[in-house]
Design a protein around this motif. Structure first.
Motif, short mmCIF file in Angstrom:
data_model
loop_
_atom_site.label_atom_id
_atom_site.label_comp_id
_atom_site.label_asym_id
_atom_site.label_seq_id
_atom_site.Cartn_x
_atom_site.Cartn_y
_atom_site.Cartn_z
N VAL A 1 11.22 55.48 11.50
CA VAL A 1 10.47 56.07 12.60
C VAL A 1 9.09 55.46 12.66
N GLY A 2 8.43 55.27 11.51
CA GLY A 2 7.09 54.69 11.51
C GLY A 2 7.07 53.29 12.05
N LEU A 3 8.09 52.46 11.76
CA LEU A 3 8.14 51.10 12.30
C LEU A 3 8.34 51.10 13.79
N ILE A 4 9.11 52.01 14.30
CA ILE A 4 9.34 52.07 15.75
C ILE A 4 8.03 52.47 16.44
N ILE A 5 7.30 53.41 15.85
CA ILE A 5 6.04 53.83 16.47
C ILE A 5 5.04 52.67 16.47
N PHE A 6 4.90 51.96 15.34
CA PHE A 6 3.96 50.84 15.30
C PHE A 6 4.41 49.69 16.17
N LYS A 7 5.74 49.53 16.39
CA LYS A 7 6.21 48.41 17.19
C LYS A 7 6.11 48.69 18.67
N TYR A 8 6.41 49.91 19.11
CA TYR A 8 6.51 50.17 20.54
C TYR A 8 5.37 51.04 21.11
N PHE A 9 4.61 51.73 20.28
CA PHE A 9 3.54 52.58 20.83
C PHE A 9 2.45 51.68 21.40
#
Length: 118
Positions: A1-9
């Motif tokens: 979840v943290g990687l998705i937030i840093f990648k797409y936010f």
């Protein structure tokens, strides 16, 4: 979840970091710098204008005091005018007597010279 937030936010991607944040920081820095420069210049000009105005006020006050000093003895004029007629009449009478005496002496001197010439 943290990687998705840093990648797409949106706040963690290249566009926001360099373009939006960088440009906004540059604009804020320029605004702050120019605002300080302009306010400093305005304060300096207002201070100098206030100094000039204060100097002009002081010069004006000095001019008023000088003018008042010139007319300080005007109150004595009324006193002088009260005795002006008597003083003038006395001086004119003395002047006429002196002129008559001088003319009499000159006439006597001329008559004496003419008599001595005979």
């Amino acid at each position: 979840v943290g990687l998705i937030i840093f990648k797409y936010f949106p706040f963690f991607n290249y566009y926001f970091g360099v373009k939006v944040f960088g440009t906004s920081m540059w604009c804020y820095t320029m605004w702050t710098g120019l605002n300080r420069f302009v306010s400093k210049t305005c304060r300096r000009n207002e201070y100098m204008a206030a100094q000039k105005t204060a100097q002009e006020v002081m010069d004006g006050e000095d001019a008023i005091v000088t003018a008042m000093r010139r007319f300080a003895n005007d109150a004595k004029c009324v006193e002088y005018l009260g005795s002006f007629k008597e003083d003038t009449e006395a001086k004119i009478a003395a002047y006429r007597a002196a002129m008559a005496s001088k003319m009499k002496d000159e006439l006597s001197e001329r008559a004496l010279k003419q008599l001595q010439a005979i």
